[in-house]
Design an enzyme around this catalytic site. Structure first.
Site, mmCIF file in Angstrom:
data_model
loop_
_atom_site.group_PDB
_atom_site.id
_atom_site.type_symbol
_atom_site.label_atom_id
_atom_site.label_comp_id
_atom_site.label_asym_id
_atom_site.label_seq_id
_atom_site.Cartn_x
_atom_site.Cartn_y
_atom_site.Cartn_z
ATOM 1 N N ARG A 34 0.846 -1.206 0.000
ATOM 2 C CA ARG A 34 0.000 0.000 0.000
ATOM 3 C C ARG A 34 0.880 1.254 0.000
ATOM 4 N NH1 ARG A 34 -1.931 1.507 6.023
ATOM 5 N NH2 ARG A 34 -0.356 0.382 7.201
ATOM 6 N N GLU A 52 -18.356 4.455 -0.955
ATOM 7 C CA GLU A 52 -17.572 3.755 -1.984
ATOM 8 C C GLU A 52 -18.331 3.577 -3.297
ATOM 9 O OE1 GLU A 52 -16.052 2.809 2.041
ATOM 10 O OE2 GLU A 52 -18.045 2.702 1.114
ATOM 11 N N PHE A 93 -14.366 -3.038 0.786
ATOM 12 C CA PHE A 93 -15.332 -2.023 0.374
ATOM 13 C C PHE A 93 -15.336 -1.829 -1.145
ATOM 14 C CE2 PHE A 93 -13.905 -0.239 4.664
ATOM 15 C CZ PHE A 93 -14.781 -1.056 5.347
ATOM 16 N N HIS A 127 -5.418 -3.315 1.906
ATOM 17 C CA HIS A 127 -5.877 -4.059 3.081
ATOM 18 C C HIS A 127 -6.631 -5.331 2.699
ATOM 19 C CE1 HIS A 127 -4.867 -0.164 4.686
ATOM 20 N NE2 HIS A 127 -4.991 -0.617 5.931
ATOM 21 N N ASP A 181 -8.086 -5.931 12.515
ATOM 22 C CA ASP A 181 -9.385 -5.426 12.055
ATOM 23 C C ASP A 181 -10.422 -6.541 11.958
ATOM 24 O OD1 ASP A 181 -8.271 -2.965 11.944
ATOM 25 O OD2 ASP A 181 -8.357 -2.731 9.777
ATOM 26 N N ARG A 202 -1.707 -4.532 3.738
ATOM 27 C CA ARG A 202 -1.411 -3.655 4.866
ATOM 28 C C ARG A 202 -0.035 -3.970 5.471
ATOM 29 N NH1 ARG A 202 -4.892 -3.741 10.531
ATOM 30 N NH2 ARG A 202 -3.897 -1.950 11.538
#
Length: 313
Positions: free
Chosen positions: A10, A58, A83, A109, A117, A167
């Site tokens: 990322r 999104e 998302f 991610h 998460d 991530r």
């Protein structure tokens, strides 16, 4: 022995966008209130007039990106994989895929390495979803070098592209002079005659570690990095299957519909051989440190080694 350099892909995405932004004034970056996490905030600092924060919306972001693409601009719509592929699937399918617009989707991610998460954010289904969209190119880079090259290649390709980033910081394995990135072409990282390990994303470094351990047991594993899931390098896969007679796929994704599914589709039609799929076995993830989760799900070097050794025996 010096410590292996590690960078999250990322981060590579953010850096690549800045470099491309300097070269191309028609590049625009969109984000969904996650610029700090997706690293598009880096682009925003340099080119604030070409960064659009769409908020936690999104689906709207994809629609906006589609509209921008019709003007000749090249939008990179960025958010978490869950998302992008999950929440905005309909918009990607109908507003981007159906008219075959020049929209790039930067999905960060992805996979269980999202860590703490938890299951709701650990998207292990995104490749499967994106593979079903006609004309969608899917790229899952293995490290910093490959991620930057992938972003550039995506910009240069006319049509929708899904870019998958992680991530977690991962080892840099492609930092060599002869590295070449080409959409749709796999990369042979190691030769071997006993089994072929086909890996993608962060699992490529795990496959290389496993191959080293297998070598100590007298098992010579050919290692192939498949950074482009669609279109996949069918010729290379068939060639490898003919050479070794056994194939193992490794991915930080569900074993259903991802790299393993794509490889099985190719080989079942063109050159059937025994195939073992290593990945997330039709379960949801869970909250925990990323490295520990990778180990628990058998996606680290030792886990891949054990699975391949059992399969070969």
């Amino acid at each position: 022995m010096s410590e292996v350099k590690k960078i999250a892909t990322r981060e590579s995405y953010g850096n690549a966008l800045i470099e491309l932004g300097k070269e191309h004034e028609n590049l625009v970056v969109l984000d969904a209130d996650l610029a700090a996490a997706t690293k598009t905030g880096m682009f925003k600092k340099v080119f604030p007039e070409r960064h659009i924060d769409c908020g936690i919306a999104e689906c709207d972001m994809i629609g906006i990106a589609a509209g921008i693409a019709t003007t000749g601009m090249v939008p990179f719509a960025s958010t978490f994989a869950m998302f992008a592929a999950g929440r905005a699937f309909e918009q990607i399918r109908n507003s981007v895929g159906y008219p075959h617009l020049n929209v790039k989707i930067g999905a960060t991610h992805a996979g269980i390495s999202v860590g703490e998460d938890g299951a709701t954010h650990q998207c292990n289904e995104d490749i499967a979803l994106m593979r079903t969209i006609p004309g969608m190119t899917i790229i899952n880079p293995s490290d910093d070098v490959e991620a930057k090259a992938a972003v550039r290649a995506a910009y240069e390709l006319d049509g929708p592209v899904y870019l998958r980033f992680g991530r977690l910081a991962v080892p840099v394995i492609n930092d060599n002079d002869d590295y070449k990135f080409e959409i749709g072409k796999g990369v042979v990282l190691r030769e071997g005659k006993d089994v072929t390990i086909v890996a993608t994303g962060l699992c490529v470094s795990s496959a290389l570690e496993a191959a080293d351990m297998l070598a100590e047991d007298g098992i010579e594993a050919k290692v192939i990095n498949i950074h482009t899931i669609k279109p996949i390098d069918s010729d290379l896969l068939v060639e490898a299957a003919k050479e070794t007679g056994k194939v193992v796929t490794v991915e930080e994704h569900s074993v259903i519909g991802g790299l393993g599914g794509a490889v099985c589709e190719v080989l079942s039609e063109k050159y059937p051989v025994p195939v073992k799929r290593i990945g997330v076995n039709d379960v949801y993830g869970e909250s925990g440190p990323a490295v520990k989760l990778i180990e628990k799900y058998g996606l680290d070097g030792k886990g891949v080694y054990a699975s391949v050794k059992e399969f070969v025996k």
